[in-house]
Design a protein around this motif. Structure first.
Motif, PDB file in Angstrom:
ATOM      1  N   ARG A  15       0.842  -1.201   0.000  1.00  0.00           N
ATOM      2  CA  ARG A  15       0.000   0.000   0.000  1.00  0.00           C
ATOM      3  C   ARG A  15       0.877   1.252   0.000  1.00  0.00           C
ATOM      4  O   ARG A  15       1.835   1.340   0.774  1.00  0.00           O
ATOM      5  CB  ARG A  15      -0.911   0.020   1.219  1.00  0.00           C
ATOM      6  N   ALA A  61      -3.693   3.624  -1.157  1.00  0.00           N
ATOM      7  CA  ALA A  61      -4.546   3.457   0.014  1.00  0.00           C
ATOM      8  C   ALA A  61      -4.321   4.634   0.954  1.00  0.00           C
ATOM      9  O   ALA A  61      -3.438   5.472   0.735  1.00  0.00           O
ATOM     10  CB  ALA A  61      -4.232   2.136   0.720  1.00  0.00           C
ATOM     11  N   ASP A  67      -0.097  -5.575   1.931  1.00  0.00           N
ATOM     12  CA  ASP A  67      -1.348  -6.325   1.770  1.00  0.00           C
ATOM     13  C   ASP A  67      -1.089  -7.822   1.847  1.00  0.00           C
ATOM     14  O   ASP A  67      -1.830  -8.549   2.516  1.00  0.00           O
ATOM     15  CB  ASP A  67      -1.991  -6.014   0.423  1.00  0.00           C
TER      16      ASP A  67
END
Length: 311
Positions: A15, A61, A67
């Motif tokens: 992210r 994000a 992730d």
């Protein structure tokens, strides 16, 4: 050694806070090769000397971090067997369909005891390194673009219950313990960090005990020589990349290293060296009071930022 079962780190999905800025950083400063963008807006990269389509996926994000981590396995039959083994050990799995990541086959996904999403896959499109398969030169123009690591080397992840992770990786996935850091004797010398290998590298993945699950300490990028690590430091300086530690040598793994931060605050490492263990190696132990040299051997220093900042 015969390479069977789990072969190597294959990809990480990370992210980032500003995709355009991060895209420029990983392409132009780190020097990765951009290989695609999918319908979700995720951007894909590989290192210049990697043959598979990608090793890094960036997703925008509102908070930085990791992730998922994916490791490649030998073939489809191995993937099926490992899925059964993971389930028998007690972790629930899901099948992620082929194509959910660009140029990638089916993946078996599950969550580790430390809260990290981990997946295994057998198939990813071979795109080559641009040098050809017959009488190739040793390097091409991409090897001098930016920092230009040769491959995704390993990752260090923070989370709770690394003892369960150790049992899972060694009993189910076929990894072995190469090094460890233990706590105070009066606490029973619990392992507070473990370095695990599925190859003959000092580590393909490592974990540190931490109260919050699913945290990223760093992704590590393999450099071919110490001189290229030093060149990476020059490029970081010219691009005002904030450096955490280095250039220095670890006592742990004997690796030569610089740690720095990407524009979102995700730490990355440019790494080379290390010795070459095999599965019959006796693990090396570092004590908490000796780990200053394990982290930064010349200075023997425990850097507070290194021990406390994760994403």
């Amino acid at each position: 050694m015969a390479m069977t079962g789990v072969l190597r780190p294959g990809h990480a999905q990370m992210r980032v806070l500003d995709l355009a800025e991060s895209r420029r950083f990983y392409r132009d400063v780190l020097g990765l090769v951009e290989t695609g963008e999918d319908a979700q807006g995720r951007v894909y990269f590989k290192c210049w000397d990697e043959r598979d389509h990608h090793c890094l996926v960036l997703r925008e994000a509102d908070r930085a971090g990791i992730d998922l981590i994916g490791f490649k396995v030998l073939n489809a039959a191995t993937l099926d067997q490992l899925e059964r083994d993971v389930q028998a050990w007690g972790l629930a799995t899901e099948r992620v369909p082929a194509g959910e990541l660009l140029e990638t086959g089916e993946r078996v996904r599950f969550t580790l005891p430390t809260g990290h999403v981990f997946e295994l896959y057998a198939d990813k499109t071979h795109v080559g390194n641009g040098l050809g398969q017959v009488n190739p030169p040793p390097w091409g123009p991409a090897a001098d673009h930016g920092i230009a690591p040769t491959r995704l080397d390993h990752c260090l992840l923070y989370g709770p219950n690394i003892a369960a992770n150790k049992a899972f990786f060694t009993q189910v996935l076929g990894f072995y313990l190469v090094e460890r850091i233990v706590g105070p004797v009066e606490a029973g010398e619990p392992e507070i960090a473990i370095f695990l290998s599925c190859s003959h590298k000092t580590h393909d993945i490592a974990f540190v005990e931490y109260p919050e699950p699913g945290k990223l300490h760093h992704l590590s990028w393999r450099m071919p020589t110490w001189e290229r690590v030093l060149r990476a430091g020059d490029i970081m300086g010219m691009n005002k990349v904030p450096i955490d530690i280095g250039p220095t040598r670890h006592g742990t793994t004997r690796g030569e290293t610089i740690y720095a931060w990407d524009p979102s605050g995700n730490r990355f490492e440019t790494f080379c060296g290390g010795y070459e263990p095999y599965p019959d190696v006796q693990p090396i132990t570092w004590t908490q009071d000796g780990f200053g040299h394990g982290l930064d051997f010349p200075h023997g220093k425990l850097h507070e930022s290194f021990l406390t900042i994760v994403t």
